[in-house]
Design a protein around this motif. Structure first.
Motif, mmCIF file in Angstrom:
data_model
loop_
_atom_site.group_PDB
_atom_site.id
_atom_site.type_symbol
_atom_site.label_atom_id
_atom_site.label_comp_id
_atom_site.label_asym_id
_atom_site.label_seq_id
_atom_site.Cartn_x
_atom_site.Cartn_y
_atom_site.Cartn_z
ATOM 1 N N GLY A 55 -18.044 42.230 -3.045
ATOM 2 C CA GLY A 55 -18.894 42.518 -3.656
ATOM 3 C C GLY A 55 -18.001 43.516 -4.454
ATOM 4 N N ASP A 56 -17.267 43.243 -5.017
ATOM 5 C CA ASP A 56 -17.062 43.933 -6.118
ATOM 6 C C ASP A 56 -17.889 43.300 -7.178
ATOM 7 O OD1 ASP A 56 -15.249 45.495 -5.530
ATOM 8 O OD2 ASP A 56 -13.200 44.225 -5.405
ATOM 9 N N THR A 57 -17.889 42.081 -7.824
ATOM 10 C CA THR A 57 -18.569 41.677 -9.099
ATOM 11 C C THR A 57 -19.925 40.382 -8.369
ATOM 12 O OG1 THR A 57 -17.097 40.136 -9.192
ATOM 13 C CG2 THR A 57 -17.122 41.670 -10.634
ATOM 14 N N TRP A 58 -21.110 40.076 -8.703
ATOM 15 C CA TRP A 58 -21.365 38.883 -8.064
ATOM 16 C C TRP A 58 -22.716 38.407 -9.417
ATOM 17 C CZ3 TRP A 58 -23.510 40.157 -2.769
ATOM 18 C CH2 TRP A 58 -23.091 41.171 -2.484
ATOM 19 N N ALA A 59 -22.802 36.822 -9.239
ATOM 20 C CA ALA A 59 -23.465 36.284 -9.853
ATOM 21 C C ALA A 59 -24.906 35.583 -9.448
ATOM 22 C CB ALA A 59 -22.111 35.091 -9.361
ATOM 23 N N ALA A 60 -25.912 35.259 -9.521
ATOM 24 C CA ALA A 60 -26.844 35.030 -9.203
ATOM 25 C C ALA A 60 -26.315 33.412 -8.470
ATOM 26 C CB ALA A 60 -27.841 34.773 -10.893
ATOM 27 N N VAL A 61 -27.371 33.040 -8.583
ATOM 28 C CA VAL A 61 -27.566 31.796 -8.351
ATOM 29 C C VAL A 61 -28.479 30.992 -8.182
ATOM 30 C CG1 VAL A 61 -26.310 29.664 -6.230
ATOM 31 C CG2 VAL A 61 -25.396 32.312 -6.106
#
Length: 331
Positions: free
Chosen positions: A253-259
């Protein structure tokens, strides 16, 4: 106000999904003076098999599904047939269900209702409700037989350490830039390390790394609501919601990317199957599948466009779908 943005977002989908309408009605009711109400038990009727189902869980080999009017459906043959639970003490809509083993589980819903079963969902007892203010609960999670949480409208978070005999309100801090904690909390889950997560509105995910003692807000980069979330067995975190948006984190949960996904229909439920694949369901009859830990998805849309609301795995590794018309045949 934050909940006005919530109303506007859900209104855009109201004609498409009863799942959304139920939440919107709760918000409207909570903003008004509520007349005196009395908790009534759910009715047992043949029509229960066609009731809108909003969540499902496994109680050992049994599937337990919950939905409108306090309906609880049980299947002991991997979703081939269903029957209604013997007794449920509330007739309010149930939005979430969680079992820690084949016998013991909890379900939550409208009017802040929390009910518990110790016989695999056959019978239930009431643990909590608040008929003065309809502040619905949207999700329940227990990490063991004693400690659990329930979350819902306007940052309502409840915590128990005695199997639900008593529930305490958890006071949450407001997110950055806000004066109070009033975000809607939609789906709570945990990863294999014990970290806790809550999928929220406005593209936020709440996270606790100390067993729920403290919480922080994680920004994903999205502005819409996340209705569902899951921690995969390898630790990957996935959240999904409005307009079919799915975000993925490979670092807790530190960084996120759209899928990228092939459809823009909002996500209402997700499940990881025994073969590690992922199945998601959503509005307009859309199902999504991934075989690479959520890095990419393929999709299918039912010809009838039936709104799908929940998904659960079977003992044989397949998935069972639920909709606004009850249990629905899987593709």
């Amino acid at each position: 106000m934050n909940y006005k943005r919530f109303l506007n977002a859900l209104t855009a989908f109201a004609a498409q999904c009863l799942f959304v309408l139920l939440v919107q009605d709760n918000v409207a009711a909570a903003a008004q003076s509520i007349p005196e109400l009395h908790v009534q038990p759910a009715e047992r009727a043949p029509g229960a098999l066609n009731t809108t189902i909003l969540a499902a869980a496994r109680a050992g080999a049994r599937i337990v599904a919950v939905g409108q009017r306090g309906v609880v459906l049980l299947s002991d043959n991997d979703g081939k047939t269903y029957r209604q639970a013997m007794s449920v003490p509330v007739s309010s809509t149930l939005t979430s269900v969680w079992f820690i083993d084949a016998s013991t589980g909890w379900s939550v819903g409208d009017w802040g209702a929390i009910i518990k079963s110790t016989d695999g969902g056959e019978t239930w007892v009431a643990q909590r409700s608040d008929t003065q203010v309809d502040q619905p609960l949207f999700s329940v999670y227990f990490k063991n037989g004693k400690e659990g949480w329930a979350v819902g409208l306007w940052s309502l978070m409840l915590h128990t350490t005695d199997s639900g005999a008593n529930w305490a309100v958890v006071k949450l801090l407001p997110p950055a830039g806000a004066k109070k904690a009033d975000r809607n909390l939609y789906a709570m889950f945990a990863d294999t390390k014990g970290n806790l997560f809550v999928a929220c509105e406005q593209g936020r995910v709440m996270r606790s790394s100390d067993g729920g003692v403290s919480w922080n807000y994680v920004e994903t980069g999205y502005a819409g609501s996340f209705w569902s979330g899951i921690a995969l067995r390898d630790g990957t975190i996935l959240v999904g919601g409005l307009r079919g948006k799915i975000y993925r984190s490979a670092n807790g949960g530190d960084t996120w990317a759209a899928v990228p996904t092939p459809y823009a229909s909002s996500i209402t439920g997700m499940q990881q199957l025994p073969d590690q694949s992922i199945r998601m369901v959503g509005l307009e009859g859309v199902t999504l599948s991934s075989h690479d830990d959520g890095m990419s998805f393929t999709g299918y849309q039912r010809p009838d466009r039936k709104t799908l609301t929940a998904v659960i795995d079977t003992q044989k590794g397949h998935s069972v779908l639920f909709s606004v018309d009850g249990p629905t045949a899987s593709q």
